[in-house]
Motif scaffolding. Structure first.
Motif, PDB file in Angstrom:
ATOM      1  N   UNK A   1       0.890  -1.329   0.021  1.00 47.72           N
ATOM      2  CA  UNK A   1      -0.102   0.007   0.085  1.00 47.72           C
ATOM      3  C   UNK A   1       0.889   1.153  -0.036  1.00 47.72           C
ATOM      4  N   UNK A   2       0.628   1.919  -0.842  1.00 43.87           N
ATOM      5  CA  UNK A   2       1.608   3.232  -1.077  1.00 43.87           C
ATOM      6  C   UNK A   2       1.215   4.159   0.307  1.00 43.87           C
ATOM      7  N   UNK A   3       2.288   4.499   0.771  1.00 42.25           N
ATOM      8  CA  UNK A   3       2.483   5.081   2.098  1.00 42.25           C
ATOM      9  C   UNK A   3       2.177   4.887   3.558  1.00 42.25           C
ATOM     10  N   UNK A   4       1.826   3.418   3.412  1.00 39.44           N
ATOM     11  CA  UNK A   4       1.600   2.539   4.532  1.00 39.44           C
ATOM     12  C   UNK A   4       2.996   2.405   5.207  1.00 39.44           C
ATOM     13  N   UNK A   5       2.822   2.283   6.615  1.00 44.56           N
ATOM     14  CA  UNK A   5       4.113   2.070   7.183  1.00 44.56           C
ATOM     15  C   UNK A   5       3.633   1.306   8.758  1.00 44.56           C
ATOM     16  N   UNK A   6       4.646   0.523   9.341  1.00 45.53           N
ATOM     17  CA  UNK A   6       4.241  -0.106  10.542  1.00 45.53           C
ATOM     18  C   UNK A   6       3.626   0.747  11.588  1.00 45.53           C
ATOM     19  N   UNK A   7       4.131   1.919  11.504  1.00 42.06           N
ATOM     20  CA  UNK A   7       3.377   2.650  12.760  1.00 42.06           C
ATOM     21  C   UNK A   7       2.227   2.973  12.394  1.00 42.06           C
ATOM     22  N   UNK A   8       1.875   3.198  11.147  1.00 42.41           N
ATOM     23  CA  UNK A   8       0.321   3.710  10.837  1.00 42.41           C
ATOM     24  C   UNK A   8      -0.526   2.426  11.161  1.00 42.41           C
ATOM     25  N   UNK A   9      -0.246   1.321  10.694  1.00 41.20           N
ATOM     26  CA  UNK A   9      -0.963   0.203  11.266  1.00 41.20           C
ATOM     27  C   UNK A   9      -1.012  -0.154  12.593  1.00 41.20           C
ATOM     28  N   UNK A  10      -0.001   0.163  13.287  1.00 43.00           N
ATOM     29  CA  UNK A  10       0.037  -0.050  14.760  1.00 43.00           C
ATOM     30  C   UNK A  10      -0.970   1.022  15.429  1.00 43.00           C
ATOM     31  N   UNK A  11      -0.902   2.068  14.785  1.00 44.29           N
ATOM     32  CA  UNK A  11      -1.992   3.112  15.328  1.00 44.29           C
ATOM     33  C   UNK A  11      -3.302   2.594  15.004  1.00 44.29           C
ATOM     34  N   UNK A  12      -3.592   2.262  14.047  1.00 44.81           N
ATOM     35  CA  UNK A  12      -4.898   1.889  13.519  1.00 44.81           C
ATOM     36  C   UNK A  12      -5.317   0.842  14.721  1.00 44.81           C
ATOM     37  N   UNK A  13      -4.483  -0.235  14.715  1.00 46.57           N
ATOM     38  CA  UNK A  13      -4.855  -1.323  15.642  1.00 46.57           C
ATOM     39  C   UNK A  13      -5.049  -0.815  17.137  1.00 46.57           C
TER      40      UNK A  13
ATOM     41  N   UNK B   1       1.450 -18.269   4.624  1.00 48.66           N
ATOM     42  CA  UNK B   1       1.590 -18.467   6.200  1.00 48.66           C
ATOM     43  C   UNK B   1       2.907 -17.581   6.678  1.00 48.66           C
ATOM     44  N   UNK B   2       3.891 -17.257   5.733  1.00 49.25           N
ATOM     45  CA  UNK B   2       4.992 -16.403   6.331  1.00 49.25           C
ATOM     46  C   UNK B   2       4.553 -14.973   6.155  1.00 49.25           C
ATOM     47  N   UNK B   3       3.604 -14.817   5.049  1.00 51.95           N
ATOM     48  CA  UNK B   3       3.150 -13.288   5.244  1.00 51.95           C
ATOM     49  C   UNK B   3       2.506 -12.990   6.421  1.00 51.95           C
ATOM     50  N   UNK B   4       1.687 -13.972   7.061  1.00 51.85           N
ATOM     51  CA  UNK B   4       0.748 -13.543   8.272  1.00 51.85           C
ATOM     52  C   UNK B   4       1.787 -13.357   9.385  1.00 51.85           C
ATOM     53  N   UNK B   5       2.806 -14.273   9.480  1.00 52.66           N
ATOM     54  CA  UNK B   5       3.580 -14.162  10.435  1.00 52.66           C
ATOM     55  C   UNK B   5       4.441 -12.883  10.444  1.00 52.66           C
ATOM     56  N   UNK B   6       4.926 -12.499   9.220  1.00 53.21           N
ATOM     57  CA  UNK B   6       5.397 -11.105   9.048  1.00 53.21           C
ATOM     58  C   UNK B   6       4.931  -9.950   9.735  1.00 53.21           C
ATOM     59  N   UNK B   7       3.426  -9.952   9.512  1.00 48.06           N
ATOM     60  CA  UNK B   7       2.579  -9.033   9.886  1.00 48.06           C
ATOM     61  C   UNK B   7       2.714  -8.916  11.313  1.00 48.06           C
ATOM     62  N   UNK B   8       2.361 -10.176  11.973  1.00 48.89           N
ATOM     63  CA  UNK B   8       2.236 -10.148  13.480  1.00 48.89           C
ATOM     64  C   UNK B   8       3.946  -9.642  14.075  1.00 48.89           C
ATOM     65  N   UNK B   9       4.817 -10.028  13.604  1.00 48.72           N
ATOM     66  CA  UNK B   9       6.146  -9.704  13.817  1.00 48.72           C
ATOM     67  C   UNK B   9       6.534  -8.076  13.849  1.00 48.72           C
ATOM     68  N   UNK B  10       5.924  -7.356  12.576  1.00 49.68           N
ATOM     69  CA  UNK B  10       6.129  -6.108  12.523  1.00 49.68           C
ATOM     70  C   UNK B  10       5.232  -5.347  13.372  1.00 49.68           C
ATOM     71  N   UNK B  11       4.121  -5.710  13.969  1.00 43.37           N
ATOM     72  CA  UNK B  11       2.925  -5.097  14.689  1.00 43.37           C
ATOM     73  C   UNK B  11       3.783  -5.053  16.217  1.00 43.37           C
ATOM     74  N   UNK B  12       4.223  -6.353  16.422  1.00 38.45           N
ATOM     75  CA  UNK B  12       4.798  -6.476  17.668  1.00 38.45           C
ATOM     76  C   UNK B  12       6.259  -5.664  17.881  1.00 38.45           C
ATOM     77  N   UNK B  13       6.848  -5.506  16.779  1.00 39.82           N
ATOM     78  CA  UNK B  13       7.940  -4.555  17.027  1.00 39.82           C
ATOM     79  C   UNK B  13       7.647  -3.219  17.140  1.00 39.82           C
ATOM     80  N   UNK B  14       6.502  -2.608  16.805  1.00 42.82           N
ATOM     81  CA  UNK B  14       5.611  -1.486  17.217  1.00 42.82           C
ATOM     82  C   UNK B  14       5.184  -1.305  18.458  1.00 42.82           C
ATOM     83  N   UNK B  15       5.492  -2.478  19.329  1.00 40.20           N
ATOM     84  CA  UNK B  15       4.907  -2.279  20.801  1.00 40.20           C
ATOM     85  C   UNK B  15       3.738  -3.005  21.178  1.00 40.20           C
TER      86      UNK B  15
END
Length: 275
Positions: A206-218, A241-255
Motif C-alpha cells: 500500500x503506497x504510504x503505509x508504514x508499520x507505525x500507521x498500522x499499529x496506530x490503527x490497531x 503463512x510467512x506473510x501472516x507471521x511477518x505482519x504479527x512480527x512487524x506489529x509486535x515490533x511497534x509495541x
C-alpha cells in the motif's frame, strides 16, 4: 493461526500457488484453516475440494462484482445455499476501485463494461437489494464483509446489517487505499459489533503505509476487534503463512502485545467465520 483472506490460482491474475498448494502450506505451518477469496469467482466449491486434501477448515465465499451481477440477491442465495461463509460487497468493481485507478477485470480485457457498483448513500437505488443480501446473510449466520465500499457506505451497511440480524460483520481492510477509512470511524463501527481487518498486503504494497500507521490503527480500534490476515497470493508477496507471521512480527515490533496479535491472526478470525 487462521488466515481470513488469501488468494490462490486459478484466478484472472497471476497467483503464487494454487488452492491445493496454499492449503498444504498452511497445514505444514500448523494453521487451523483459511478463507479462499477471489474477486471474480465464487470460491465455495474450490474451498470444499481443497479441504478434502488437508486436515484444515477451508472456507469460501463470493464477492459481488460484475460476474455476480453486483449486489445481486440471487447470486448471494446460490452461494450461501452451496455453503459460502463470506459474502463480500463489491471489491474490484466497486466505484472506489475505479476512482483509485486500481486493477479491474475490464482493464485486463477489451470490450468489457466499466460499470461499477455502490450502495447507499452513494447509490440509493441499490438499498433494497443490499438489505435483501443482509437478510440472507443473517439467515445463514454467515459473514458480511464490506469489500471495497467507501467509508460512508460501510457506515450505512453496518447499520443495515445489524438491523437485519447479521451477527458476523467484517470491515474489509478499512485502512487500505479503498475504502481509506480512518481509525476513529473503524472504532465506531467495531463498537457496533464489526471486526476490522489489517493485512500483510497493506504492509508490503500500500503506497504510504508504514508499520507505525498500522499499529496506530490497531491501537485505536482495539486488538479485541482486529483480525489480521495475509491477503497474500501475489507473486511478489511471501508465501501466505510467512506473510501472516511477518505482519504479527512487524506489529509486535511497534509495541503491540504479541499474544494479542496472535489471537488476531487465529482465534478472532476463526471464530468470526466458523459456523
Amino acid at each position: 493461526m487462521f488466515d481470513l483472506h488469501v488468494h490462490a490460482a486459478p484466478d484472472v491474475t497471476p497467483r503464487l500457488a494454487d488452492d491445493h498448494d496454499v492449503v498444504s502450506a498452511y497445514a505444514a505451518a500448523g494453521f487451523t484453516g483459511c478463507v479462499l477469496k477471489a474477486h471474480y469467482e465464487s470460491t465455495v466449491g474450490r474451498a470444499a475440494a481443497a479441504a478434502r486434501a488437508a486436515p484444515l477448515k477451508v472456507y469460501g465465499g463470493i464477492a459481488l462484482n460484475q460476474h455476480a451481477g453486483g449486489v445481486n440477491p440471487a447470486a448471494v442465495a446460490a452461494a450461501l445455499d452451496a455453503g459460502a461463509r463470506v459474502v463480500w460487497m463489491p471489491t474490484a468493481d466497486a466505484h472506489t476501485q475505479q476512482t483509485a485507478g486500481l486493477p479491474r477485470l475490464c482493464g485486463l480485457r477489451t470490450g468489457l463494461s466499466p460499470h461499477t457498483y455502490a450502495v447507499p448513500p452513494v447509490d440509493p437505488a441499490t438499498g433494497e437489494a443490499a438489505r435483501a443480501v443482509c437478510r440472507m446473510v443473517a439467515e445463514a449466520d454467515a459473514v458480511l464483509a464490506t469489500g471495497h465500499l467507501s467509508a460512508e457506505e460501510c457506515r450505512w451497511l453496518v447499520a443495515e446489517a445489524r438491523a437485519a440480524g447479521v451477527r458476523r460483520i467484517l470491515l474489509t481492510h478499512p485502512s487500505y487505499t479503498v475504502p481509506g477509512m480512518d481509525a476513529e470511524l473503524a472504532a465506531a463501527l467495531t463498537a457496533q459489533g464489526a471486526v476490522a481487518e489489517i493485512t500483510t498486503y497493506q504492509l508490503l504494497h500500500q503506497p504510504g503505509m508504514t508499520p507505525a500507521r498500522l499499529a496506530h490503527f490497531a491501537r485505536t480500534v482495539g486488538l479485541d476487534r482486529i483480525a489480521l490476515s495475509s491477503d497474500a497470493g501475489q507473486p511478489d508477496s511471501p508465501p501466505p503463512p510467512e506473510a501472516l507471521r511477518l505482519l504479527i512480527g512487524t506489529l509486535a515490533a511497534e509495541g503491540l502485545d504479541r499474544g494479542a496479535l496472535t489471537a488476531c491472526a487465529g482465534e478472532i478470525p476463526e471464530a468470526l467465520v466458523t459456523p
